[in-house]
Write a protein that holds these residues in place. Structure first.
Motif, PDB file in Angstrom:
ATOM      1  N   GLY A 247       0.845  -1.191   0.000  1.00  0.00           N
ATOM      2  CA  GLY A 247       0.000   0.000   0.000  1.00  0.00           C
ATOM      3  C   GLY A 247       0.881   1.241   0.000  1.00  0.00           C
ATOM      4  N   ALA A 248       0.295   2.384  -0.341  1.00  0.00           N
ATOM      5  CA  ALA A 248       1.061   3.632  -0.463  1.00  0.00           C
ATOM      6  C   ALA A 248       1.746   4.013   0.852  1.00  0.00           C
ATOM      7  CB  ALA A 248       0.146   4.765  -0.926  1.00  0.00           C
ATOM      8  N   SER A 249       1.014   3.891   1.984  1.00  0.00           N
ATOM      9  CA  SER A 249       1.590   4.273   3.281  1.00  0.00           C
ATOM     10  C   SER A 249       2.743   3.356   3.671  1.00  0.00           C
ATOM     11  CB  SER A 249       0.512   4.261   4.370  1.00  0.00           C
ATOM     12  OG  SER A 249      -0.098   2.988   4.447  1.00  0.00           O
ATOM     13  N   GLN A 250       2.614   2.046   3.350  1.00  0.00           N
ATOM     14  CA  GLN A 250       3.690   1.095   3.641  1.00  0.00           C
ATOM     15  C   GLN A 250       4.956   1.435   2.868  1.00  0.00           C
ATOM     16  OE1 GLN A 250       1.102  -2.291   2.458  1.00  0.00           O
ATOM     17  NE2 GLN A 250       1.857  -3.289   4.291  1.00  0.00           N
ATOM     18  N   VAL A 251       4.767   1.718   1.577  1.00  0.00           N
ATOM     19  CA  VAL A 251       5.902   2.054   0.704  1.00  0.00           C
ATOM     20  C   VAL A 251       6.584   3.328   1.179  1.00  0.00           C
ATOM     21  CG1 VAL A 251       6.574   2.758  -1.637  1.00  0.00           C
ATOM     22  CG2 VAL A 251       4.966   0.869  -1.320  1.00  0.00           C
ATOM     23  N   LEU A 252       5.772   4.338   1.527  1.00  0.00           N
ATOM     24  CA  LEU A 252       6.299   5.626   1.981  1.00  0.00           C
ATOM     25  C   LEU A 252       7.123   5.457   3.254  1.00  0.00           C
ATOM     26  CD1 LEU A 252       6.203   8.643   1.230  1.00  0.00           C
ATOM     27  CD2 LEU A 252       4.189   8.862   2.681  1.00  0.00           C
ATOM     28  N   LYS A 253       6.625   4.640   4.180  1.00  0.00           N
ATOM     29  CA  LYS A 253       7.319   4.396   5.438  1.00  0.00           C
ATOM     30  C   LYS A 253       8.641   3.674   5.204  1.00  0.00           C
ATOM     31  CE  LYS A 253       6.388   2.635  10.096  1.00  0.00           C
ATOM     32  NZ  LYS A 253       5.430   1.901  10.951  1.00  0.00           N
ATOM     33  N   ARG A 254       8.613   2.703   4.277  1.00  0.00           N
ATOM     34  CA  ARG A 254       9.811   1.916   3.993  1.00  0.00           C
ATOM     35  C   ARG A 254      10.892   2.729   3.277  1.00  0.00           C
ATOM     36  NH1 ARG A 254       7.662  -1.882   1.144  1.00  0.00           N
ATOM     37  NH2 ARG A 254       8.685  -1.631  -0.872  1.00  0.00           N
ATOM     38  N   LEU A 255      10.472   3.590   2.346  1.00  0.00           N
ATOM     39  CA  LEU A 255      11.434   4.400   1.596  1.00  0.00           C
ATOM     40  C   LEU A 255      12.095   5.457   2.478  1.00  0.00           C
ATOM     41  CD1 LEU A 255       9.539   5.018  -1.781  1.00  0.00           C
ATOM     42  CD2 LEU A 255      11.568   3.600  -1.459  1.00  0.00           C
ATOM     43  N   GLY A 256      11.316   6.046   3.379  1.00  0.00           N
ATOM     44  CA  GLY A 256      11.846   7.098   4.241  1.00  0.00           C
ATOM     45  C   GLY A 256      12.069   8.401   3.482  1.00  0.00           C
ATOM     46  N   PHE A 257      12.491   9.445   4.225  1.00  0.00           N
ATOM     47  CA  PHE A 257      12.655  10.772   3.619  1.00  0.00           C
ATOM     48  C   PHE A 257      13.690  10.757   2.502  1.00  0.00           C
ATOM     49  CE2 PHE A 257      14.652  14.966   3.358  1.00  0.00           C
ATOM     50  CZ  PHE A 257      13.539  15.758   3.111  1.00  0.00           C
ATOM     51  N   LYS A 258      14.818  10.121   2.746  1.00  0.00           N
ATOM     52  CA  LYS A 258      15.894  10.102   1.756  1.00  0.00           C
ATOM     53  C   LYS A 258      15.502   9.296   0.513  1.00  0.00           C
ATOM     54  CE  LYS A 258      20.897   9.382   1.455  1.00  0.00           C
ATOM     55  NZ  LYS A 258      22.091   8.838   2.152  1.00  0.00           N
ATOM     56  N   GLY A 259      14.813   8.186   0.738  1.00  0.00           N
ATOM     57  CA  GLY A 259      14.460   7.283  -0.366  1.00  0.00           C
ATOM     58  C   GLY A 259      13.517   7.892  -1.388  1.00  0.00           C
ATOM     59  N   VAL A 260      12.588   8.743  -0.930  1.00  0.00           N
ATOM     60  CA  VAL A 260      11.605   9.310  -1.867  1.00  0.00           C
ATOM     61  C   VAL A 260      12.216  10.348  -2.806  1.00  0.00           C
ATOM     62  CG1 VAL A 260       9.590   8.872  -0.394  1.00  0.00           C
ATOM     63  CG2 VAL A 260      10.801  11.071  -0.218  1.00  0.00           C
ATOM     64  N   TRP A 261      13.455  10.808  -2.487  1.00  0.00           N
ATOM     65  CA  TRP A 261      14.113  11.807  -3.347  1.00  0.00           C
ATOM     66  C   TRP A 261      15.112  11.183  -4.312  1.00  0.00           C
ATOM     67  CZ3 TRP A 261      11.712  16.173  -3.647  1.00  0.00           C
ATOM     68  CH2 TRP A 261      10.973  16.636  -2.550  1.00  0.00           C
ATOM     69  N   LYS A 262      15.197   9.845  -4.342  1.00  0.00           N
ATOM     70  CA  LYS A 262      16.101   9.162  -5.284  1.00  0.00           C
ATOM     71  C   LYS A 262      15.700   9.499  -6.717  1.00  0.00           C
ATOM     72  CE  LYS A 262      18.985   6.255  -3.056  1.00  0.00           C
ATOM     73  NZ  LYS A 262      20.405   6.087  -3.357  1.00  0.00           N
ATOM     74  N   GLY A 263      16.688   9.818  -7.547  1.00  0.00           N
ATOM     75  CA  GLY A 263      16.412  10.066  -8.965  1.00  0.00           C
ATOM     76  C   GLY A 263      15.884  11.449  -9.274  1.00  0.00           C
ATOM     77  N   LEU A 264      15.977  12.385  -8.304  1.00  0.00           N
ATOM     78  CA  LEU A 264      15.411  13.725  -8.521  1.00  0.00           C
ATOM     79  C   LEU A 264      16.107  14.470  -9.666  1.00  0.00           C
ATOM     80  CD1 LEU A 264      13.523  16.044  -7.701  1.00  0.00           C
ATOM     81  CD2 LEU A 264      15.236  16.756  -6.014  1.00  0.00           C
ATOM     82  N   PHE A 265      17.437  14.381  -9.745  1.00  0.00           N
ATOM     83  CA  PHE A 265      18.170  15.102 -10.795  1.00  0.00           C
ATOM     84  C   PHE A 265      17.721  14.650 -12.186  1.00  0.00           C
ATOM     85  CE2 PHE A 265      22.046  15.543 -13.511  1.00  0.00           C
ATOM     86  CZ  PHE A 265      22.038  16.927 -13.586  1.00  0.00           C
ATOM     87  N   ALA A 266      17.590  13.328 -12.344  1.00  0.00           N
ATOM     88  CA  ALA A 266      17.126  12.791 -13.629  1.00  0.00           C
ATOM     89  C   ALA A 266      15.720  13.282 -13.942  1.00  0.00           C
ATOM     90  CB  ALA A 266      17.148  11.263 -13.599  1.00  0.00           C
ATOM     91  N   ARG A 267      14.887  13.339 -12.919  1.00  0.00           N
ATOM     92  CA  ARG A 267      13.496  13.772 -13.116  1.00  0.00           C
ATOM     93  C   ARG A 267      13.407  15.264 -13.458  1.00  0.00           C
ATOM     94  NH1 ARG A 267       8.316  12.335 -12.605  1.00  0.00           N
ATOM     95  NH2 ARG A 267       6.893  13.760 -11.556  1.00  0.00           N
TER      96      ARG A 267
END
Length: 270
Positions: A206-226
């Protein structure tokens, strides 16, 4: 980078690994659902934006439309994106499966029937809520930032009024404003984009599970490419959209100006 950070450690490493494993064809994986999905989404997004902008403007009246123009852009774009994402969701789900699950499918023709067989219609729409989380703030930023940037460029940067600019000069302003808007769009929508990517790869999450697992740092992976992708994409979208209007001689309203009635109320006229 979003769904397998251990394997794809950075933008250049990501290109290198993809080319090594799949060749140049690997860079085009998922092109069909991307093309179809974002064409449908773009049609709904830009088309409904114009509709909602006129609708909400008529509800507000001329003076309030000027005073509350940023809120008008935000409301019209959010309304348009709600419907645009319903058109995009099935193709986005198929694209992520093709790109992130090795051996699952290589083409849309393979992926769509397999997804339907495994999970039914739910497979195509389970990412629609996170898609709204990603795309609605993105589109609100995209349209409001673009509209206000165009206004600012003509007011502070371009040395003459838009009416005195040639069509090519106007389109250059459109492109620059589109790129600036695109950079802000990428930053605002990136955390939700990371969640959507992982959700469409994994079946039971679920979205909340994924968000919790990724953490603050994880959700910003790939920002430069994006930022590179979305900045260029947004600039080109606005450039093409405006070019089509020029070619077919469709209405292209100038940047908004304060109505005369409001100037009188504020004592700005002699």
């Amino acid at each position: 980078m979003q769904v397998d950070p251990q394997k794809y450690k950075g933008i250049f490493n990501g290109f290198s690994v993809t080319l090594k494993e799949d060749g140049v064809r690997g860079l085009a994986k998922g092109w069909a659902p991307t093309f179809i999905g974002y064409s449908m989404q773009g049609l709904c997004k830009f088309g409904f934006y114009e509709v909602f902008k006129v609708l909400y403007s008529n509800m507000l009246g001329e003076e309030n439309t000027y005073l509350w123009r940023t809120s008008l852009y935000l409301a019209a774009s959010a309304s348009a994106e709600f419907f645009a994402d319903i058109a995009l969701a099935p193709m986005e789900a198929a694209k992520v499966r093709i790109q992130t699950q090795p051996g699952y499918a290589n083409t849309l023709r393979d992926a769509a029937p397999k997804m339907y067989k495994e999970e039914g219609l739910k497979a195509f729409y389970k990412g629609v809520a996170p898609l709204w989380m990603r795309q609605i703030p993105y589109t609100m930023m995209k349209f409001a930032c673009f509209e206000r940037t165009v206004e600012a460029l003509y007011k502070f940067v371009v040395p003459k009024p838009r009416s005195e600019c040639s069509k090519p000069e106007q389109l250059v302003v459109t492109f620059i404003a589109g790129y600036i808007a695109g950079v802000f769009c990428a930053i605002v929508s990136h955390p939700a984009d990371s969640v959507v990517s992982v959700l469409n790869k994994e079946k039971g999450s679920g979205a909340s599970q994924v968000l919790k697992r990724l953490g603050f740092k994880g959700v910003w992976k790939g920002l430069f490419a994006r930022i590179i992708m979305i900045g260029t994409l947004t600039a080109l979208q606005w450039f093409i959209y405006d070019s089509v209007k020029v070619y077919f001689r469709l209405p292209r309203p100038p940047p908004p100006e304060m109505p005369e009635s409001l100037k009188k109320k504020l004592g700005l006229t002699q």
